[in-house]
Scaffold this motif. Structure first.
Motif, short mmCIF file in Angstrom:
data_model
loop_
_atom_site.label_atom_id
_atom_site.label_comp_id
_atom_site.label_asym_id
_atom_site.label_seq_id
_atom_site.Cartn_x
_atom_site.Cartn_y
_atom_site.Cartn_z
N THR A 141 44.98 44.20 10.36
CA THR A 141 43.63 44.10 10.88
C THR A 141 43.60 44.45 12.37
N ALA A 167 38.28 44.33 8.37
CA ALA A 167 38.03 42.89 8.21
C ALA A 167 39.12 42.26 7.35
N CYS A 171 39.96 39.58 4.93
CA CYS A 171 39.15 38.78 4.00
C CYS A 171 40.06 37.96 3.09
N THR A 172 39.75 36.67 3.01
CA THR A 172 40.52 35.76 2.17
C THR A 172 39.71 35.19 1.03
N ASN A 173 38.44 35.61 0.93
CA ASN A 173 37.60 35.20 -0.20
C ASN A 173 36.49 36.23 -0.39
N GLU A 174 35.77 36.09 -1.48
CA GLU A 174 34.73 37.06 -1.83
C GLU A 174 33.57 37.06 -0.84
N LEU A 192 33.60 36.46 2.41
CA LEU A 192 33.98 37.23 3.60
C LEU A 192 33.94 38.72 3.32
N ALA A 193 34.38 39.13 2.14
CA ALA A 193 34.35 40.55 1.78
C ALA A 193 32.91 41.07 1.70
N ALA A 236 31.53 41.21 5.28
CA ALA A 236 32.18 42.27 6.05
C ALA A 236 31.52 43.62 5.79
N LEU A 283 39.30 47.05 4.29
CA LEU A 283 39.60 45.70 3.85
C LEU A 283 41.07 45.41 4.14
N ILE A 330 38.33 40.00 -4.43
CA ILE A 330 37.91 40.34 -3.06
C ILE A 330 37.71 41.85 -2.95
N PHE A 366 34.23 43.83 -2.12
CA PHE A 366 34.19 44.71 -0.95
C PHE A 366 33.67 46.09 -1.35
#
Length: 146
Positions: free
Chosen positions: A74, A85, A87-90, A92-93, A96, A105, A120, A124
Protein backbone atom coordinates in the motif's frame (compact mmCIF):
# COMPACT_ATOMS: atom_id res chain seq x y z
CA UNK A 1 -14.52 -0.87 -15.88
CA UNK A 2 -11.76 -2.83 -17.52
CA UNK A 3 -11.89 -6.57 -17.44
CA UNK A 4 -8.10 -6.62 -17.04
CA UNK A 5 -6.62 -6.87 -13.56
CA UNK A 6 -2.90 -6.41 -12.94
CA UNK A 7 -1.72 -8.38 -9.92
CA UNK A 8 1.51 -8.83 -8.00
CA UNK A 9 2.81 -9.98 -4.66
CA UNK A 10 5.94 -10.82 -2.78
CA UNK A 11 6.75 -14.22 -1.25
CA UNK A 12 4.51 -13.40 1.75
CA UNK A 13 1.49 -12.94 -0.50
CA UNK A 14 2.20 -15.59 -3.11
CA UNK A 15 -0.44 -18.15 -2.06
CA UNK A 16 -3.22 -15.55 -1.81
CA UNK A 17 -2.17 -14.08 -5.17
CA UNK A 18 -2.53 -17.52 -6.73
CA UNK A 19 -6.02 -17.92 -5.24
CA UNK A 20 -7.04 -14.46 -6.47
CA UNK A 21 -5.82 -15.21 -9.99
CA UNK A 22 -7.88 -18.39 -10.08
CA UNK A 23 -11.01 -16.55 -8.89
CA UNK A 24 -10.48 -13.63 -11.27
CA UNK A 25 -10.26 -15.97 -14.25
CA UNK A 26 -13.39 -17.81 -13.11
CA UNK A 27 -15.17 -14.43 -12.90
CA UNK A 28 -14.21 -13.65 -16.50
CA UNK A 29 -11.31 -11.25 -15.95
CA UNK A 30 -8.07 -11.15 -17.89
CA UNK A 31 -5.18 -11.27 -15.45
CA UNK A 32 -1.72 -9.80 -15.92
CA UNK A 33 0.47 -11.47 -13.30
CA UNK A 34 3.53 -9.35 -12.57
CA UNK A 35 5.08 -11.98 -10.30
CA UNK A 36 6.70 -13.46 -8.50
CA UNK A 37 6.37 -16.98 -9.89
CA UNK A 38 7.72 -18.80 -6.82
CA UNK A 39 8.00 -18.62 -3.03
CA UNK A 40 11.64 -17.47 -2.98
CA UNK A 41 12.23 -14.45 -0.75
CA UNK A 42 11.85 -11.24 -2.75
CA UNK A 43 11.39 -7.50 -2.27
CA UNK A 44 7.80 -6.19 -2.41
CA UNK A 45 8.65 -2.73 -3.87
CA UNK A 46 9.88 -4.34 -7.10
CA UNK A 47 6.57 -6.11 -7.71
CA UNK A 48 4.49 -3.14 -6.56
CA UNK A 49 6.36 -0.98 -9.09
CA UNK A 50 5.64 -3.44 -11.91
CA UNK A 51 1.90 -3.34 -11.16
CA UNK A 52 1.80 0.42 -10.60
CA UNK A 53 3.62 1.18 -13.85
CA UNK A 54 1.00 -0.81 -15.76
CA UNK A 55 -1.83 0.97 -13.95
CA UNK A 56 -0.30 4.37 -14.68
CA UNK A 57 -0.01 3.44 -18.36
CA UNK A 58 -3.69 2.42 -18.63
CA UNK A 59 -6.33 4.29 -16.61
CA UNK A 60 -8.90 1.55 -17.25
CA UNK A 61 -7.06 -1.23 -15.44
CA UNK A 62 -7.36 -2.04 -11.76
CA UNK A 63 -4.67 -3.64 -9.65
CA UNK A 64 -4.22 -6.03 -6.75
CA UNK A 65 -1.11 -6.12 -4.57
CA UNK A 66 -0.53 -8.67 -1.83
CA UNK A 67 2.24 -9.05 0.72
CA UNK A 68 2.35 -10.40 4.25
CA UNK A 69 0.41 -7.54 5.86
CA UNK A 70 -0.51 -5.41 2.85
CA UNK A 71 1.16 -2.39 4.43
CA UNK A 72 4.32 -2.33 2.34
CA UNK A 73 2.45 -2.75 -0.93
CA UNK A 74 0.00 0.00 0.00
CA UNK A 75 2.74 2.46 0.93
CA UNK A 76 4.70 1.74 -2.23
CA UNK A 77 1.71 2.07 -4.56
CA UNK A 78 0.60 5.36 -3.03
CA UNK A 79 4.15 6.70 -3.15
CA UNK A 80 4.19 5.85 -6.86
CA UNK A 81 1.03 7.88 -7.45
CA UNK A 82 -1.47 5.02 -7.64
CA UNK A 83 -4.40 5.43 -5.26
CA UNK A 84 -4.21 2.16 -3.31
CA UNK A 85 -6.24 0.95 -0.34
CA UNK A 86 -5.41 -1.68 2.24
CA UNK A 87 -8.69 -3.50 2.83
CA UNK A 88 -9.37 -6.07 5.53
CA UNK A 89 -13.13 -6.35 5.06
CA UNK A 90 -15.82 -5.82 2.45
CA UNK A 91 -16.94 -2.43 3.82
CA UNK A 92 -13.45 -0.98 3.41
CA UNK A 93 -13.27 -2.35 -0.14
CA UNK A 94 -16.62 -0.80 -1.04
CA UNK A 95 -15.72 2.59 0.42
CA UNK A 96 -12.25 2.54 -1.16
CA UNK A 97 -13.86 2.32 -4.60
CA UNK A 98 -17.08 4.29 -4.05
CA UNK A 99 -15.67 7.22 -2.08
CA UNK A 100 -11.95 7.21 -2.85
CA UNK A 101 -11.80 5.81 -6.40
CA UNK A 102 -9.00 3.43 -5.38
CA UNK A 103 -7.47 1.72 -8.38
CA UNK A 104 -5.43 -0.82 -6.47
CA UNK A 105 -6.61 -3.21 -3.78
CA UNK A 106 -3.95 -4.21 -1.26
CA UNK A 107 -4.29 -7.16 1.08
CA UNK A 108 -2.16 -9.10 3.54
CA UNK A 109 -2.01 -12.86 3.28
CA UNK A 110 -0.89 -13.21 6.88
CA UNK A 111 -3.82 -11.18 8.25
CA UNK A 112 -6.75 -11.98 5.93
CA UNK A 113 -8.00 -15.50 5.29
CA UNK A 114 -8.46 -16.65 1.72
CA UNK A 115 -12.27 -16.82 1.82
CA UNK A 116 -12.61 -13.30 3.17
CA UNK A 117 -9.93 -12.02 0.78
CA UNK A 118 -11.89 -13.29 -2.22
CA UNK A 119 -15.04 -11.59 -0.92
CA UNK A 120 -13.09 -8.34 -0.48
CA UNK A 121 -11.77 -8.68 -4.03
CA UNK A 122 -15.26 -9.28 -5.44
CA UNK A 123 -16.72 -6.23 -3.66
CA UNK A 124 -13.79 -4.07 -4.78
CA UNK A 125 -14.35 -5.07 -8.41
CA UNK A 126 -18.14 -4.77 -8.28
CA UNK A 127 -18.17 -1.26 -6.78
CA UNK A 128 -18.11 1.83 -8.97
CA UNK A 129 -16.79 5.27 -8.01
CA UNK A 130 -19.55 7.56 -6.72
CA UNK A 131 -18.11 10.73 -8.28
CA UNK A 132 -19.48 14.21 -7.41
CA UNK A 133 -18.52 15.29 -3.87
CA UNK A 134 -16.03 12.45 -3.65
CA UNK A 135 -14.17 13.68 -6.74
CA UNK A 136 -13.83 17.12 -5.17
CA UNK A 137 -12.17 15.56 -2.15
CA UNK A 138 -9.87 13.39 -4.24
CA UNK A 139 -8.81 16.48 -6.19
CA UNK A 140 -7.81 18.09 -2.89
CA UNK A 141 -5.30 15.32 -2.17
CA UNK A 142 -2.83 16.78 -4.64
CA UNK A 143 -3.55 20.42 -3.89
CA UNK A 144 -3.87 20.78 -0.12
CA UNK A 145 -0.73 21.47 1.85
CA UNK A 146 -0.08 21.63 5.55
Amino acid sequence: MSKTIVIGSDHGGYHLKTACIKALKEWGFTVEDEGPDCLDSCDYPIFAAKVCNKLKADDEKLGVLICGTGQGMTMTANRMGVRAALCTNEFLARMAREHNDARCLCMGERVTGQGLALEILKVFLDTQFGGERHQRRIDLIDTVSL
